[in-house]
Design an enzyme around this catalytic site. Structure first.
Site, mmCIF file in Angstrom:
data_model
loop_
_atom_site.group_PDB
_atom_site.id
_atom_site.type_symbol
_atom_site.label_atom_id
_atom_site.label_comp_id
_atom_site.label_asym_id
_atom_site.label_seq_id
_atom_site.Cartn_x
_atom_site.Cartn_y
_atom_site.Cartn_z
ATOM 1 N N ALA A 183 1.173 -1.247 0.120
ATOM 2 C CA ALA A 183 -0.112 0.087 0.091
ATOM 3 C C ALA A 183 0.764 1.340 -0.377
ATOM 4 O O ALA A 183 1.827 1.255 1.422
ATOM 5 C CB ALA A 183 -0.973 -0.171 1.540
ATOM 6 N N LYS B 189 -6.166 3.370 -4.678
ATOM 7 C CA LYS B 189 -5.872 4.551 -3.153
ATOM 8 C C LYS B 189 -6.640 6.124 -3.025
ATOM 9 O O LYS B 189 -5.653 6.551 -3.328
ATOM 10 C CB LYS B 189 -5.092 3.756 -2.425
ATOM 11 C CG LYS B 189 -4.667 3.585 -1.082
ATOM 12 C CD LYS B 189 -3.717 3.178 -0.366
ATOM 13 C CE LYS B 189 -3.947 3.699 1.089
ATOM 14 N NZ LYS B 189 -2.527 2.949 1.733
ATOM 15 N N THR C 116 3.454 4.144 5.197
ATOM 16 C CA THR C 116 5.418 5.302 5.074
ATOM 17 C C THR C 116 6.462 4.565 4.228
ATOM 18 O O THR C 116 7.250 5.218 3.893
ATOM 19 C CB THR C 116 5.341 6.072 6.529
ATOM 20 O OG1 THR C 116 5.263 5.105 6.792
ATOM 21 C CG2 THR C 116 3.970 6.900 6.279
#
Ligand SMILES: Cc1cc2nc3c(=O)[nH]c(=O)nc-3n(C[C@H](O)[C@H](O)[C@H](O)COP(=O)(O)OP(=O)(O)OC[C@H]3O[C@@H](n4cnc5c(N)ncnc54)[C@H](O)[C@@H]3O)c2cc1C
Length: 506
Positions: free
Chosen positions: A51, A79, A348
């Site tokens: 992600a 996303k 992140t």
């Protein structure tokens, strides 16, 4: 070219970090560098990290790749944000959507007007923050489009990121990097030779009696930190008092409908579960703190809550949250998991690969490896890591959950860094959201997580009172209307993929 210019770069590791570094450096430096990457198929990669956040588009643009081809090759999806389920309290849900809710007016950020309306009408009377966010509205409607407003008008762009298959992403980047001349060596690094008198890495001893010399070494060897830690003993800042999760289990499951355009993070007994929808499967995992739950129990909780058939056994992973004391030490720069890891709650880690790579390019050394560029690189990287850490800690400490020992620990005993306390104080008093140059997460992110986790602001900027009450209501209604209309123009997420970037086997 100056005689002092550095030429030989050796990258250790062929996971996401290694191939991102190889592709990025080859693209930027071209024939100025000889880049060699060594990786071991036998050791393999961590295999998670699927992600991303919208900043990855900067990296894609740097490479000049076609976005549809990239999504197709990695069997990816789009996303629009991360849905946090049960974080403020069980049963509550909010989205940290990319992009700004609302639009500034008269130089004042939108949220001050929203706070004024909310404080006047009460939490139940005023529309919630996300009624003003196109990303949020589109995400919950399962819709996606690249630029519904064409970048014009008060709504601006709809920022987005990607979900992708980590193995396919590394494969995609490898093909790109090899086309640009990066040499790949299949093999294991067995030993590292340091030179005199400054202890720089001079060469690597590989299996089958091979020796690999270099000038700059990029350590992308994953958690083991083969060069940065095992060879240079750089040291690690352990942040587990602030971020207590230390393990994860990961398992893919069969894809289910609908194909949601968001990552989901569901709070669970001793941590949280992720859900990442791809074209051909759904990635799942449980990030947890081993002091509060056993691995068996965490695995059982993960498997019992999959929304499709498991496609394998859960893979256990262990980590210590934190970062290397120096991400660039001597002639070694660590990228990816070798540089540190803060858990995947806000996706992140891949961004940090990209942003440290960007700093490396900016402060690229020559053969004498002067201190100043390295010190500057480290200072900037540290500041970015710390700011991200604070943002992550907010999710755990700003909770009203008290249903398990883990959540009681997060709510009552997890220390908040002073930097985070200072930000929260500014927010509580008058909705102020400061921004620092090294902040990855801008005010719109802090806003959504603070509001979503139930941290109320007691006031707002007095400038929001310049607008007469009736005009404020009309304007807010207009913005909500614009958002709703833009959402309706967007196609269904899965239909968008089918039309533009559907993978063959998916
Ligand atoms: C549970 C979990 C979930 C995550 N989720 C996300 C997410 O959603 N989003 C995100 O941005 N990030 C996420 N991450 C982080 C992300 O997975 C990593 O940042 C990313 O995959 C980069 O990993 P890497 O390349 O540094 O390491 P690895 O993938 O571990 O690669 C290491 C490489 O080094 C090689 N190597 C190691 N030792 C040797 C040796 N002796 N000789 C030769 N080669 C060697 C290996 O073969 C491999 O190629 C997650 C991480 C974890 C643990």
């Amino acid at each position: 070219m100056s005689a002092n210019a550095l030429r030989q770069v050796v990258i250790v590791g062929g996971g996401t970090a290694g191939w991102m570094a190889a592709a990025g450096l080859a693209r930027v430096f071209g024939s100025l560098l000889d880049i060699t990457l060594v990786e071991s198929e036998e050791i393999g990669t961590v295999g998670v990290g699927e992600a991303t956040i919208p900043q990855i588009q900067l990296y894609n643009r740097l490479l000049g790749i076609d976005e549809d081809a990239f999504v197709r090759a990695t069997r990816g999806s789009f996303k629009l944000g991360i849905v946090f389920d049960g974080w403020g309290a069980p049963g509550e849900r909010y989205i940290h959507a990319f992009g700004e809710p609302g639009t500034p007016l008269g130089g004042l950020p939108f949220h001050h007007y929203w706070l004024r309306d909310r404080l006047a009408r009460g939490e139940r009377g005023a529309p919630d923050l996300w009624a003003y966010s196109l990303n949020a509205e589109a995400a919950f409607a399962g819709r996606f489009g690249r630029s519904p407003t064409g970048g014009f008008g008060p709504l601006g762009e709809m920022p987005y990121a990607f979900h992708f298959d980590a193995h396919l992403y590394a494969k995609f980047l490898r093909a790109y990097a090899e086309r640009l001349g990066v040499k790949r060596i299949e093999g294991k690094v067995l030993d590292v030779t340091l030179g005199e008198p400054d202890g720089r890495v001079v060469s690597l001893r590989l299996d089958h009696d091979r020796e690999l010399h270099g000038e700059l070494f990029v350590d992308c060897s994953g958690f083991r930190g083969l060069l940065i830690e095992q060879a240079l003993r750089t040291g690690y800042e352990d942040w587990s008092t602030h971020l207590p999760a230390d393990r994860a289990g990961a398992v893919p499951c069969a894809r289910v409908e609908p194909l949601t355009p968001w990552t989901k993070a569901t709070a669970d007994a001793a941590g949280w579960r992720w859900r990442i929808p791809l074209q051909h499967r759904t990635g799942n995992g449980y990030v947890f703190c081993s002091r509060f739950i056993s691995e068996d129990e965490a695995t059982a909780r993960l498997l019992s809550q999959l929304d499709g058939e498991a496609l394998g056994d859960p893979r256990p992973l262990r980590f210590v949250t934190g970062k290397r004391r120096r991400i660039w030490n001597r002639n070694v720069v660590a990228l990816g998991l070798a540089s540190g890891f803060m858990e995947p709650l806000e996706s992140t880690s891949i961004h940090l690969v990209q942003s440290c790579l960007d700093k490396l390019i900016q402060y690229f050394p020559d053969r004498d490896f002067a201190d100043a560029p390295r010190d500057r690189f480290n200072a900037e990287a540290d500041a970015e890591y710390v700011a991200i850490r604070d943002f992550l800690v907010l999710h755990y400490t700003a909770t009203r959950r008290d249903d398990t020992p883990f959540w009681r620990h997060c709510r009552d005993a997890l220390p908040q860094p002073e930097t985070l306390k200072a930000r929260m104080e500014l927010w509580r008093r008058a909705g102020r959201l400061p921004v620092e140059s090294h902040d990855l997460f801008k005010p719109n992110s802090w806003l959504q997580v603070l509001v979503g986790q139930g941290i109320e602001a007691e006031g707002y900027s007095p400038l929001a009172n310049r607008l007469e009450a009736a005009r404020l209501s009309m304007w807010l209604a207009d913005v909500r209307g614009l958002v709703a209309r833009a959402r309706e123009q967007l196609p269904d997420h899965a239909a968008f993929i089918t039309a533009s970037c559907r993978a063959e086997a998916a």
